[in-house]
Design a protein around this motif. Sequence first.
Motif, PDB file in Angstrom:
ATOM      1  N   GLY A  15      24.998 -17.921  -6.436  1.00 21.57           N
ATOM      2  CA  GLY A  15      25.499 -17.287  -5.228  1.00 21.57           C
ATOM      3  C   GLY A  15      26.399 -16.106  -5.519  1.00 21.57           C
ATOM      4  N   HIS A  61      22.850 -15.288   1.221  1.00 17.93           N
ATOM      5  CA  HIS A  61      22.460 -16.610   0.757  1.00 17.93           C
ATOM      6  C   HIS A  61      23.373 -17.655   1.387  1.00 17.93           C
ATOM      7  CE1 HIS A  61      25.993 -17.317  -1.811  1.00 17.93           C
ATOM      8  NE2 HIS A  61      25.976 -16.002  -1.962  1.00 17.93           N
ATOM      9  N   LEU A 105      24.126 -20.522  -0.730  1.00 23.35           N
ATOM     10  CA  LEU A 105      24.141 -21.380  -1.906  1.00 23.35           C
ATOM     11  C   LEU A 105      25.443 -22.139  -2.085  1.00 23.35           C
ATOM     12  CD1 LEU A 105      22.198 -19.147  -4.441  1.00 23.35           C
ATOM     13  CD2 LEU A 105      21.449 -21.306  -3.449  1.00 23.35           C
ATOM     14  N   GLY A 135      16.993 -17.949  -4.928  1.00 28.82           N
ATOM     15  CA  GLY A 135      17.798 -17.277  -3.915  1.00 28.82           C
ATOM     16  C   GLY A 135      17.203 -15.948  -3.487  1.00 28.82           C
TER      17      GLY A 135
END
Length: 201
Positions: free
Chosen positions: A182, A192, A194, A24
């Motif tokens: 996340g 992000h 995620l 990430g």
Amino acid sequence: MRMPWIVGVSGASGTPYAAAVLRGLFDAGAPVDLVVSRAARLTLLDETGISFRDGHWRSDLATWLAAEPGDVRYWPAGDLAAGPSSGSYPSLGMVVVPASTASCAGIALGLSKDLLQRAAEVCLKERRRLVVVPRETPVTRSHLEHLLALHDAGAVVLPASPGFYAAGASASAQQLVDFIAGKVLDAIGVPHTLFARWMGR
């Protein structure tokens, strides 16, 4: 000036969490300084079959992440003269993921027994963001006391407790891992995608 996020990987079970956080950060274009404890190397080998070696860290990291890492600098955990051991070394803060009970205790007590603990302590004393991701369950009174001490010192204590609302009861293991990653990225302000955010009904 390069301003990295320091990522410390301790020996607790949960190396997929560390891999997801690293991916990430790289996806967001963030520079990373990486510290992998000696115990984490054993856990990584147990959980993935991947060896993490000082002399081959970049190729081992690429194998672990199943992707080429971005802007990353690796510091051996035994190197207490490394950049992140000093408050004058520029960084945005640190994530310890997963955070073992021993690493939480060492950071809370200021033991600095290795670079991971020392770098985290530096973040606390310099008032930089520190996020610890404990995975142990159930927890003892002493572990709770160490987590409370970290909270009181300014750290974000972010247990590896995934939510199911983003993917439902059929969530895959990777979706649950990505949920925690996340949440870590949210805690340090890194964008992000995620997980799907709850927007109400």
